[in-house]
Design a protein around this motif. Structure first.
Motif, PDB file in Angstrom:
ATOM      1  N   UNK A  20       0.822  -1.216   0.000  1.00  0.00           N
ATOM      2  CA  UNK A  20       0.000   0.000   0.000  1.00  0.00           C
ATOM      3  C   UNK A  20       0.857   1.267   0.000  1.00  0.00           C
ATOM      4  N   UNK A  21       1.922   1.228  -0.791  1.00  0.00           N
ATOM      5  CA  UNK A  21       2.820   2.374  -0.918  1.00  0.00           C
ATOM      6  C   UNK A  21       2.803   2.883  -2.357  1.00  0.00           C
ATOM      7  N   UNK A  22       2.933   4.195  -2.515  1.00  0.00           N
ATOM      8  CA  UNK A  22       3.169   4.733  -3.839  1.00  0.00           C
ATOM      9  C   UNK A  22       4.564   4.321  -4.282  1.00  0.00           C
ATOM     10  N   UNK A  23       4.732   3.914  -5.539  1.00  0.00           N
ATOM     11  CA  UNK A  23       6.071   3.499  -5.987  1.00  0.00           C
ATOM     12  C   UNK A  23       7.091   4.624  -5.820  1.00  0.00           C
ATOM     13  N   UNK A  24       8.249   4.276  -5.308  1.00  0.00           N
ATOM     14  CA  UNK A  24       9.356   5.228  -5.218  1.00  0.00           C
ATOM     15  C   UNK A  24      10.074   5.266  -6.566  1.00  0.00           C
ATOM     16  N   UNK A  25      10.890   6.293  -6.810  1.00  0.00           N
ATOM     17  CA  UNK A  25      11.663   6.320  -8.056  1.00  0.00           C
ATOM     18  C   UNK A  25      12.592   5.112  -8.146  1.00  0.00           C
ATOM     19  N   UNK A  26      12.732   4.588  -9.351  1.00  0.00           N
ATOM     20  CA  UNK A  26      13.581   3.425  -9.616  1.00  0.00           C
ATOM     21  C   UNK A  26      14.437   3.742 -10.825  1.00  0.00           C
ATOM     22  N   UNK A  27      15.723   3.464 -10.750  1.00  0.00           N
ATOM     23  CA  UNK A  27      16.593   3.593 -11.911  1.00  0.00           C
ATOM     24  C   UNK A  27      17.268   2.262 -12.174  1.00  0.00           C
ATOM     25  N   UNK A  28      17.377   1.902 -13.441  1.00  0.00           N
ATOM     26  CA  UNK A  28      18.022   0.636 -13.798  1.00  0.00           C
ATOM     27  C   UNK A  28      19.405   0.872 -14.400  1.00  0.00           C
ATOM     28  N   UNK A  29      19.947   2.074 -14.228  1.00  0.00           N
ATOM     29  CA  UNK A  29      21.310   2.349 -14.671  1.00  0.00           C
ATOM     30  C   UNK A  29      22.308   1.832 -13.646  1.00  0.00           C
ATOM     31  N   UNK A  30      23.503   1.492 -14.132  1.00  0.00           N
ATOM     32  CA  UNK A  30      24.594   1.168 -13.218  1.00  0.00           C
ATOM     33  C   UNK A  30      25.235   2.473 -12.792  1.00  0.00           C
ATOM     34  N   UNK A  31      25.049   2.842 -11.538  1.00  0.00           N
ATOM     35  CA  UNK A  31      25.586   4.119 -11.072  1.00  0.00           C
ATOM     36  C   UNK A  31      26.925   3.969 -10.350  1.00  0.00           C
ATOM     37  N   UNK A  32      27.405   2.725 -10.233  1.00  0.00           N
ATOM     38  CA  UNK A  32      28.734   2.529  -9.660  1.00  0.00           C
ATOM     39  C   UNK A  32      29.770   3.117 -10.628  1.00  0.00           C
ATOM     40  N   UNK A  33      30.710   3.826 -10.110  1.00  0.00           N
ATOM     41  CA  UNK A  33      31.754   4.529 -10.868  1.00  0.00           C
ATOM     42  C   UNK A  33      31.256   5.795 -11.534  1.00  0.00           C
ATOM     43  N   UNK A  34      29.985   6.179 -11.312  1.00  0.00           N
ATOM     44  CA  UNK A  34      29.515   7.479 -11.770  1.00  0.00           C
ATOM     45  C   UNK A  34      29.963   8.526 -10.752  1.00  0.00           C
ATOM     46  N   UNK A  35      29.613   9.785 -11.019  1.00  0.00           N
ATOM     47  CA  UNK A  35      29.884  10.816 -10.035  1.00  0.00           C
ATOM     48  C   UNK A  35      29.123  10.488  -8.755  1.00  0.00           C
ATOM     49  N   UNK A  36      29.689  10.854  -7.637  1.00  0.00           N
ATOM     50  CA  UNK A  36      29.090  10.517  -6.351  1.00  0.00           C
ATOM     51  C   UNK A  36      27.769  11.259  -6.178  1.00  0.00           C
ATOM     52  N   UNK A  37      26.699  10.511  -5.946  1.00  0.00           N
ATOM     53  CA  UNK A  37      25.412  11.128  -5.692  1.00  0.00           C
ATOM     54  C   UNK A  37      25.336  11.681  -4.278  1.00  0.00           C
ATOM     55  N   UNK A  38      24.515  12.711  -4.102  1.00  0.00           N
ATOM     56  CA  UNK A  38      24.390  13.361  -2.800  1.00  0.00           C
ATOM     57  C   UNK A  38      23.276  12.701  -2.002  1.00  0.00           C
ATOM     58  N   UNK A  39      23.645  11.649  -1.259  1.00  0.00           N
ATOM     59  CA  UNK A  39      22.695  10.903  -0.451  1.00  0.00           C
ATOM     60  C   UNK A  39      23.058  11.012   1.023  1.00  0.00           C
ATOM     61  N   UNK A  40      22.034  11.080   1.866  1.00  0.00           N
ATOM     62  CA  UNK A  40      22.309  11.007   3.304  1.00  0.00           C
ATOM     63  C   UNK A  40      22.746   9.601   3.699  1.00  0.00           C
TER      64      UNK A  40
END
Length: 271
Positions: free
Chosen positions: A164-184
């Motif tokens: 019973x949750x609204x879907x959260x954003x999902x990405x199917x890209x490989x983000x390892x070795x990309x620029x560092x994302x700003x996550x807590x």
């Protein structure tokens, strides 16, 4: 071939194929929320894929550490527990197994909602989406689930519906070795099954910590590839959970799973 044999292949052999895919799909520029693949309930799912997943998985909340979360998984009552693996039409269904590291992370977040409440959370290698779901349930302000398998993304939407949750954003890209994302907070479970992939994770996580002071939690039941990697010396044990008997049987002798806090001593180094 029974699915038990299929799962053994996933654990020992075919995981190498998945590791190669993670390594080969280079991430692009740093992902922001507006650029992520946003999936919405219902209309964004291919009806044929939805029907196949609903027919060939079982909705369950038993046999794992988080009975609060209902998931579509492959179980002994499913057709493909007994069918030959090659008959599954969408590639190896890693997402259809609730792996022990993910179970531990999800249990820890549900029991300690302050870890995610009001924070942005990246669930890396999300699989069935259980840890992302736990983060949403526990009050995370933003959640992004990442998995390189598009079928996993579809399964996550179905699992959000079940809870019973609204879907959260999902990405199917490989983000390892990309620029560092700003996550807590970045959470990842059961990802250290290949040395080269583990090296890439180690360096990318260090970069996220160095640039954004990101907190990192890792779930793993103590597989050899994880314990023997150099990252082990930079981990602090947060909590250990005894695995349910069903999970023990499916994971060939693993009896517990641990949540680790990743605290690299030289996070200021540019690796």
């Amino acid at each position: 071939m029974a699915f038990r044999g299929w799962k053994w292949l996933l654990l020992l052999g075919r995981q190498n194929t998945l590791a190669k895919v993670w390594r080969s799909r280079r991430g692009g520029p740093s992902l922001c929320w507006k650029r992520c693949c946003h999936w919405s309930t219902g209309k964004s799912l291919d009806p044929e894929v939805r029907a196949f997943l609903e027919e060939n998985t079982e909705v369950t909340n038993s046999g794992h550490l988080t009975p609060e979360i209902r998931l579509r998984l492959l179980t002994p009552r499913c057709r493909f527990w007994r069918e030959k693996p090659d008959l599954w039409p969408y590639g190896d269904p890693f997402w259809a197994i609730y792996w022990p590291g993910g179970q531990a992370l999800s249990r820890y977040i549900l029991d300690n909602p302050h870890v995610v409440k009001g924070r942005s959370v990246l669930d890396l290698g999300s699989g069935c989406g259980a840890t992302a779901i736990a983060a949403v349930m526990s009050g995370a302000s933003r959640v992004l689930a990442n998995d390189i398998d598009p079928i996993a993304g579809m399964a996550m939407i179905l699992n959000c519906e079940l809870n019973h949750l609204n879907p959260f954003p999902i990405t199917i890209k490989n983000i390892i070795n990309s620029e560092a994302g700003n996550w807590d907070l970045i959470v990842l479970g059961d990802m250290f099954y290949d040395e080269q992939l583990a090296d890439g994770l180690h360096h990318w996580l260090q970069k996220c910590i160095r640039i954004h002071q990101t907190e990192v939690l890792i779930g793993d039941p103590g597989r050899h590839q994880f314990l023997s990697h150099s990252i082990r010396s930079q981990l602090h044990k947060v909590i250990e959970y005894s695995l349910p008997e069903c999970t023990r049987q499916e994971n060939y002798g693993l009896t517990s799973s641990i949540v680790w806090s990743y605290q690299p001593s030289n996070s200021s180094d540019n690796s």
